[in-house]
Design a protein around this motif. Sequence first.
Motif, short mmCIF file in Angstrom:
data_model
loop_
_atom_site.label_atom_id
_atom_site.label_comp_id
_atom_site.label_asym_id
_atom_site.label_seq_id
_atom_site.Cartn_x
_atom_site.Cartn_y
_atom_site.Cartn_z
N GLN A 49 0.99 -1.41 0.25
CA GLN A 49 -0.09 -0.05 0.24
C GLN A 49 0.99 1.29 0.14
OE1 GLN A 49 1.17 -2.17 1.93
NE2 GLN A 49 0.47 -1.29 4.49
N ASP A 50 0.47 2.08 0.03
CA ASP A 50 0.99 3.55 0.39
C ASP A 50 2.30 3.81 1.21
OD1 ASP A 50 1.53 6.28 0.12
OD2 ASP A 50 -0.20 6.71 1.71
N ASN A 51 2.95 4.28 1.40
CA ASN A 51 4.24 3.95 2.53
C ASN A 51 4.34 4.56 3.30
OD1 ASN A 51 5.05 5.91 0.72
ND2 ASN A 51 7.10 5.39 1.23
N SER A 52 2.66 5.35 3.31
CA SER A 52 2.84 6.45 4.84
C SER A 52 2.02 5.59 4.93
CB SER A 52 2.00 7.48 4.71
OG SER A 52 2.10 8.53 5.04
N ARG A 53 1.81 5.07 6.86
CA ARG A 53 1.17 4.70 7.81
C ARG A 53 1.42 4.90 9.02
NH1 ARG A 53 4.72 -0.65 6.01
NH2 ARG A 53 5.10 -0.40 4.56
N ASN A 54 -0.10 4.32 10.16
CA ASN A 54 0.88 4.49 11.07
C ASN A 54 1.14 3.17 11.70
OD1 ASN A 54 -0.98 6.74 11.55
ND2 ASN A 54 -3.33 5.37 10.95
N ALA A 55 1.51 3.61 13.33
CA ALA A 55 2.04 2.30 13.80
C ALA A 55 1.11 0.95 13.63
CB ALA A 55 2.38 2.85 15.20
N ALA A 56 2.23 0.09 13.64
CA ALA A 56 1.32 -1.25 13.70
C ALA A 56 1.00 -1.44 14.72
CB ALA A 56 2.48 -2.11 13.16
N TYR A 61 13.52 16.00 13.64
CA TYR A 61 13.52 16.28 14.75
C TYR A 61 12.83 16.44 16.41
CZ TYR A 61 17.79 18.18 17.25
OH TYR A 61 18.68 18.54 18.28
N PRO A 62 12.20 16.43 16.85
CA PRO A 62 11.29 16.24 18.08
C PRO A 62 11.26 17.73 18.66
CG PRO A 62 12.84 14.63 19.50
CD PRO A 62 13.68 15.58 17.93
N GLY A 63 9.93 17.59 18.99
CA GLY A 63 9.84 19.22 19.42
C GLY A 63 8.16 20.27 18.69
N LYS A 64 8.44 18.92 17.28
CA LYS A 64 7.07 20.31 16.73
C LYS A 64 5.98 18.92 16.94
CE LYS A 64 10.32 22.25 13.30
NZ LYS A 64 11.01 22.34 13.96
N MET A 65 5.03 18.92 16.79
CA MET A 65 4.00 18.61 16.33
C MET A 65 3.84 16.88 16.61
SD MET A 65 1.71 20.85 18.53
CE MET A 65 0.72 19.93 18.61
N THR A 66 4.91 16.63 15.39
CA THR A 66 4.46 14.72 15.26
C THR A 66 6.35 14.97 14.77
OG1 THR A 66 3.92 15.57 13.00
CG2 THR A 66 2.17 14.66 14.29
N THR A 67 6.39 13.38 14.95
CA THR A 67 8.49 13.86 14.63
C THR A 67 7.98 12.74 13.27
OG1 THR A 67 8.94 14.12 17.05
CG2 THR A 67 9.88 12.68 15.92
N GLN A 68 8.78 13.01 12.52
CA GLN A 68 8.94 11.76 11.31
C GLN A 68 9.65 10.58 11.66
OE1 GLN A 68 9.89 13.12 7.46
NE2 GLN A 68 8.55 13.10 6.45
N LEU A 69 9.18 9.55 10.88
CA LEU A 69 10.12 8.37 11.41
C LEU A 69 10.22 7.48 9.95
CD1 LEU A 69 11.68 5.96 12.31
CD2 LEU A 69 9.14 4.97 12.60
N LEU A 70 11.23 7.58 9.46
CA LEU A 70 11.31 6.91 8.20
C LEU A 70 12.31 5.77 7.90
CD1 LEU A 70 12.72 9.79 6.11
CD2 LEU A 70 10.34 9.13 5.87
N ILE A 71 12.03 4.62 6.86
CA ILE A 71 12.61 3.75 7.14
C ILE A 71 13.24 3.72 5.80
CG2 ILE A 71 12.97 1.01 7.61
CD1 ILE A 71 10.30 1.19 10.06
N HIS A 72 14.25 3.54 5.35
CA HIS A 72 14.96 3.45 4.08
C HIS A 72 15.88 1.86 3.67
CE1 HIS A 72 14.99 7.51 4.73
NE2 HIS A 72 15.92 7.46 6.02
#
Length: 326
Positions: free
Chosen positions: A3-10, A272-283
């Motif tokens: 699916q789209d690679n943007s997703r919520n935590a499992a 960077y943490p501290g913004k409203m959301t923190t982005q996690l990227l898996i490469h």
Amino acid sequence: MKQDNSRNAAYTVDCEDYVHVVEFNPFECGDAGTLIAYGGNNYVVVGTCTFQEEEAEVEGIQYRTLRTFHHGLRVDAIAWSPETRLDTLPPVIRFCTAAADRKLRLFTSDLQEKNEYKVLAGHSDYINDLVFSPKEGQEIASVSDDHTCRVWDLEGNQKAHFVLRSPGRSVCWHPEEACKLMVAEKNGTIRFYDLITQQAILSLESEQMPLMSAHWCLRNTFKVGAVAGNDWLIWDITRSSYPQDKRPVHMDRAHLFRWSTVNENLFATTGYPGKMTTQLLIHHLGHPQPILIGSAAVGSGLSWHRTLPLCAIGGDHKLLFWVTEM
């Protein structure tokens, strides 16, 4: 089923406080479940988790808290000792924390009557990372904004002391060669030290700043990865002291870099943490784009499961887990 690679935590686990840091135990501990420790403003919680990816009868995640350790201060980093065992009588839980008061605390517990900690004092500024020697677990290395890397024994004596040219951001121990230590500095330099001669033996240059996090690939120790500025960078230390590969990934500065423990081409980075959301990227090194994009409300911390392509970050009163297909 891609699916789209943007997703919520499992999977998610609710916590009583904001989670600043989370660490899976990277060592075999003699139990079917995996130990995990996370730290907040006042405490460290040690628990065990089992995922449906490893046990067919588990639905999603099975999590249980083993013990909550009162810490009294914000927890900034956690490292597990290889001496931790759940299959001994009594069991041994040992880990070390870095706290906001610039001290390390070495915790030892048998999950019953014995719960003790020792304070290791010597750094004069904020401690950014720490690690146990992976074979025997008899030494701890730490790096700090005070421009030093220090190596301690379990009694709190300093065994080695390296003066850095800028704040120390990350420290990693070679998984097989107990005398080799990697130290990453904020100015973009990564040095490898020989603990016997106490000399630098090799250095890498990122050519950009600030370098916030670096990690030694335990699956292939010729590979080193880091994040600096908005980019991730990868070195092959047999080929060059400059990165083989780099890519801009985080708009708001990258914060953490961690290699997967099961695949030498898989790694994760966070914004960077501290913004409203923190982005996690898996490469994955075979793919030009991130293979998974996640986000968490003010997330922090990043850790990979020892035997699964699954990583955890901390968030606002939550642990969040993402699973990736290999």
